[in-house]
Design a protein around this motif. Sequence first.
Motif, PDB file in Angstrom:
ATOM      1  N   ILE A  89     -29.388 -26.032   9.598  1.00  0.00           N
ATOM      2  CA  ILE A  89     -28.421 -25.746  10.650  1.00  0.00           C
ATOM      3  C   ILE A  89     -27.037 -25.824  10.013  1.00  0.00           C
ATOM      4  N   VAL A  90     -26.276 -24.748  10.123  1.00  0.00           N
ATOM      5  CA  VAL A  90     -24.958 -24.672   9.486  1.00  0.00           C
ATOM      6  C   VAL A  90     -23.898 -24.606  10.582  1.00  0.00           C
ATOM      7  N   LEU A  91     -23.021 -25.612  10.597  1.00  0.00           N
ATOM      8  CA  LEU A  91     -21.886 -25.642  11.519  1.00  0.00           C
ATOM      9  C   LEU A  91     -20.630 -25.333  10.714  1.00  0.00           C
ATOM     10  N   VAL A 106     -31.416 -30.678  15.122  1.00  0.00           N
ATOM     11  CA  VAL A 106     -31.609 -31.487  13.920  1.00  0.00           C
ATOM     12  C   VAL A 106     -32.127 -32.851  14.355  1.00  0.00           C
ATOM     13  N   ARG A 107     -32.636 -33.591  13.406  1.00  0.00           N
ATOM     14  CA  ARG A 107     -33.128 -34.932  13.697  1.00  0.00           C
ATOM     15  C   ARG A 107     -32.177 -35.942  13.059  1.00  0.00           C
ATOM     16  N   MET A 137     -26.047 -38.867   4.854  1.00  0.00           N
ATOM     17  CA  MET A 137     -27.015 -39.753   5.500  1.00  0.00           C
ATOM     18  C   MET A 137     -28.162 -38.957   6.118  1.00  0.00           C
ATOM     19  N   HIS A 138     -27.860 -37.743   6.622  1.00  0.00           N
ATOM     20  CA  HIS A 138     -28.876 -36.914   7.263  1.00  0.00           C
ATOM     21  C   HIS A 138     -29.468 -35.886   6.301  1.00  0.00           C
ATOM     22  N   PRO A 164     -30.400 -30.476   7.694  1.00  0.00           N
ATOM     23  CA  PRO A 164     -31.770 -29.953   7.759  1.00  0.00           C
ATOM     24  C   PRO A 164     -32.183 -29.732   9.214  1.00  0.00           C
ATOM     25  N   ALA A 165     -32.787 -28.584   9.491  1.00  0.00           N
ATOM     26  CA  ALA A 165     -33.201 -28.255  10.853  1.00  0.00           C
ATOM     27  C   ALA A 165     -34.501 -28.962  11.198  1.00  0.00           C
ATOM     28  N   ALA A 166     -34.626 -29.293  12.482  1.00  0.00           N
ATOM     29  CA  ALA A 166     -35.881 -29.822  13.008  1.00  0.00           C
ATOM     30  C   ALA A 166     -36.483 -28.764  13.919  1.00  0.00           C
ATOM     31  N   ASP A 167     -37.783 -28.874  14.172  1.00  0.00           N
ATOM     32  CA  ASP A 167     -38.422 -27.926  15.084  1.00  0.00           C
ATOM     33  C   ASP A 167     -37.880 -28.169  16.480  1.00  0.00           C
TER      34      ASP A 167
END
Length: 484
Positions: free
Chosen positions: A393-395, A345-346, A441-442, A462-465
Motif C-alpha cells: 500500500i503506497v500513500l 494493512v496490518r 516498525m510495520h 505491506p498490504a494485508a488481505d
Amino acid sequence: MTALGKLFRATAFRLALAILLLSAVGAGIVLTVIDWEVISVVDREISQTIDAEAKGLIDAFNTGGLDTLRALIEARKREPNASLYLLTNPIGEPLAGNVQQIPAEVLSRPGFLPIEYRANERGGRNRQALVGVYVLPYGLRLLIGHDLGDRGRIGAVMTRALALSLIFFAVLGALGALFVARRVLQRIDDINTSAHGIMAGDLTRRLPVSGSGDELDRLAEGLNEMLGRIAELMEGLREVSDNIAHDLRTPLTRLRNHAEAALAFGGDAASYRLALEKTIEESDALIKIFNALLLIARAEAGGDVGPPQLVDVGEAARSVAELYEPIAEEEGVALIVRVQGPLTVRGNRELIGQAIANLVDNSLKYGASNRGSADAEAKPDVVIAAERIGGSIVLTIADRGPGIAPADRARVLDRFVRLEGSRSRPGSGLGLSLAAAVARMHGGSVELEDNEPGLRVRLTLPAADPPALPAAPADLVMNDRNTR
C-alpha cells in the motif's frame, strides 16, 4: 585448562568420537553379516559337492555291489586332498574309509551336519568337517564329508579384517576428531575474542566469518546483523542525547526567562497572566517534543503496541484530511485526497494515523510557500493519494513547496534535523523521523522524491488481505473555495 584438555572436552571431539563408535559398530555388523554369508555359501557348495559324490558312489554300489563300492572308496581316499569317507555295516563297524573316530550318534542321523572327527593318521587331532550320511540297502551306512579347514581359514581372515577395520576406524576417527575439534575450537576462540572486544565497548568489531557457509558462519552472520542493529540504536541514542541537549536548551531557556522576567519586573495581574500563558505554551511545546520522542523510541524498539489490527490506510488518510481541513483553508492550500479501493494493512492504527498526520502537517507548512508566484490566482495544493501497488500500500503526499535537495533527503529523516529554510517556522524536526520509524516498525519505508516543484513523500506499507469494503470515492477535493 591446558589446550589438550580443552580439546578432549570439546563437544566437537565428543561428537566425532560418538560417530566413530557408531561407525565401528556398523562396520562390525557389516563384516559379521558378510562372514556369515560367506560361510553359508561355502557350506552350500560343500553340501552340493558331497551330494554329487554320494550319488556317484551309490550308483557304483547299485551296479557292482559292496566290493565295488569298497574298492572305489579305498582308491579315492588315497587321492591328494581327498574327502572323508566311511562305510559301515549295520552294527557300525567300519568297512572302508579314512575316518578313524566319529561320534556314535552321527551315523544314525541321515542328512548333513557338522561333526568333529579324527583322521586315520598317527597322532591325528580332532578336526571339524561337514558330512552327509546316506543309508544304503542291507543296513549299510555311507558317510562322505569335507574338512572345514578352509571355512575356518576364511573365518580367521574375516576376523582379522574386522579387527584391522576397527583399528583403522579408531585411528582415523581419533585423528578426525582432533582435527575437527581443533578447527572448531579455533573458530570459537576467535568468536570469543571478538565478543570480549565488543563487550569492552568496541561496537565496530564483528564476529569472524570463514566463508564456508556452515552453521557457525550462519550464527556469526546473524549475530553480526544483531550487533549492527545494536550499534545503530546506540548511535541513535547518542544522537538523540546530543540533539535533546542542543535543541531543547532554547525552549527551556525561554521558559526560564519568562518566569524570571515576571518575578524580576513584577507588574499587575495581567502581566503575570501573560507570563504564565507563555510558560504554559512553552511547556506544551516541550511535552509534544517528548511525546514524539517516546513514540519514535517505541516504534524503533519494536515494543508492545498491542495486537495488530486491520487498518484502512485510505480511511485514515481521509480522517487526517478532515482534521487538517481548517488549517489548509487558513493557509490557502487546496487539500486533495485520492484513494483507490480498500487499502488495508496490518498494524497499529494510532501510530499509522500519527505518521500520516505528521506528513500532512509538514506538507501544509511548506506547501503554501509558492503563493507569491506570477499566477496570483493559482492556488497551491497538497495531494494525498493512496493506492495498492503489487503487495504494498503506497500513500503519497505531494506539495508545491520549495522541496528538499537530494543531498538532504536522507538526513531529514533523522531526529531534530531542520534545514536552514525551515528554522523560522514552528516545529521540532521530529515529524519525518516519526513517520520513518513507524514505517520501519510495520515493515515499510518512507522515501522523499522531487514533485517538480515541491516534495513528494511516499509511505509504503505491506498490504494485508482486506475485508470486503464498499468502493471509496475516486476523487475528493477539500478546502477548494471554487467548488463551494
